[in-house]
Design an enzyme around this catalytic site. Structure first.
Site, PDB file in Angstrom:
ATOM      1  N   GLY A  10       0.782  -1.237   0.000  1.00 54.38           N
ATOM      2  CA  GLY A  10       0.000   0.000   0.000  1.00 54.38           C
ATOM      3  C   GLY A  10       0.808   1.279   0.000  1.00 54.38           C
ATOM      4  N   MET A  70      -4.077  -7.488  -6.653  1.00 50.62           N
ATOM      5  CA  MET A  70      -3.518  -8.702  -7.261  1.00 50.62           C
ATOM      6  C   MET A  70      -4.547  -9.663  -7.848  1.00 50.62           C
ATOM      7  SD  MET A  70      -0.500  -7.831  -6.911  1.00 50.62           S
ATOM      8  CE  MET A  70       0.493  -9.223  -7.381  1.00 50.62           C
ATOM      9  N   HIS A  87       1.885   0.093 -13.467  1.00 54.90           N
ATOM     10  CA  HIS A  87       2.569  -1.177 -13.730  1.00 54.90           C
ATOM     11  C   HIS A  87       4.075  -0.913 -13.829  1.00 54.90           C
ATOM     12  CE1 HIS A  87       3.162  -5.202 -15.318  1.00 54.90           C
ATOM     13  NE2 HIS A  87       3.975  -4.669 -16.205  1.00 54.90           N
TER      14      HIS A  87
HETATM   15  C1  GRF Z   1       3.572  -1.233  -7.464  1.00 57.36           C
HETATM   16  O1  GRF Z   1       4.941  -1.274  -7.632  1.00 57.36           O
HETATM   17  C2  GRF Z   1       2.863  -1.321  -8.790  1.00 57.36           C
HETATM   18  O2  GRF Z   1       3.686  -1.092  -9.866  1.00 57.36           O
HETATM   19  C3  GRF Z   1       2.330  -2.714  -8.855  1.00 57.36           C
HETATM   20  O3  GRF Z   1       2.137  -3.106  -7.525  1.00 57.36           O
HETATM   21  C4  GRF Z   1       3.039  -2.406  -6.683  1.00 57.36           C
HETATM   22  C5  GRF Z   1       2.325  -2.020  -5.450  1.00 57.36           C
HETATM   23  O4  GRF Z   1       3.177  -1.557  -4.468  1.00 57.36           O
HETATM   24  N1  GRF Z   1       1.122  -2.746  -9.641  1.00 57.36           N
HETATM   25  P1  GRF Z   1       2.631  -0.911  -3.128  1.00 57.36           P
HETATM   26  O5  GRF Z   1       1.707  -1.949  -2.492  1.00 57.36           O
HETATM   27  O6  GRF Z   1       1.891   0.329  -3.480  1.00 57.36           O
HETATM   28  O7  GRF Z   1       3.826  -0.644  -2.280  1.00 57.36           O
END
Ligand code: GRF
Length: 166
Positions: A10, A70, A87
């Site tokens: 997050g 996810m 992404h």
């Molecule tokens: C990000 O690096 C994004 O590119 C991918 O998922 C990751 C999430 O990271 N889709 P976080 O949970 O916001 O730290």
């Protein structure tokens, strides 16, 4: 209404809130996700649903922000809402879950991040913005991940603000 969906850490969710974007609701499918602690600290209402997460999004939602969500979303959901994602590669290269590992293993010298609309495919929607990130010989998969995250924390909130002002 602006809703964020996240499954894990997050850090992007937090960066978006700290940049002044008013997130009305966080939806997560993962009851153990660190993003829940972040939502509590930032006083953003949240809901946890392992399976029924799509039904947690109010009909009045103007923008759904994916931040490390996810799960694959249904066609009906994607058709109904405007959904944006970040992404960690320069799409259309390295789609899917292991983009950073694949970029590293491919030996590319420039990677980056792509902010894009979400359509029915996996990381195939129209591109909104991209930020490049150089890969140096000393870089590892982990340092690349950290560098891309740092860039995302600036670029993603800015792109979202732009979308909300359109
Ligand atoms: C990000 O690096 C994004 O590119 C991918 O998922 C990751 C999430 O990271 N889709 P976080 O949970 O916001 O730290």
């Amino acid at each position: 209404m602006i809703v964020c969906m996240a499954s894990g850490n997050g850090s992007n969710f937090e960066a978006i809130v700290n940049a002044g974007v008013k997130i009305d609701l966080l939806v997560t499918n993962n009851p153990k996700a660190r993003v829940i602690d972040r939502a509590l600290n930032l006083q953003v209402p949240y809901v946890v649903s392992k399976e029924e997460y799509e039904f947690c999004i109010p009909k009045s939602t103007k923008l759904v922000i994916l931040a490390g969500f996810m799960k694959i979303l249904s066609k009906e959901f994607v058709d109904e809402f405007s959904i944006v994602n970040t992404h960690p590669s320069l799409l259309p290269s390295f789609r899917g879950m292991h983009a950073i590992r694949q970029s590293f293993e491919a030996g590319v010298k420039i990677t980056g991040l792509t902010i894009h609309w979400v359509d029915q495919g996996v990381d195939t929607g129209p591109i909104i913005a991209q930020v490049p990130c150089r890969i140096f010989p000393k870089d590892t998969e982990d340092t690349i991940r950290q560098k891309i995250k740092k860039l995302e924390h600036v670029a993603y909130p800015e792109a979202i603000k732009g979308l909300l002002n359109e």
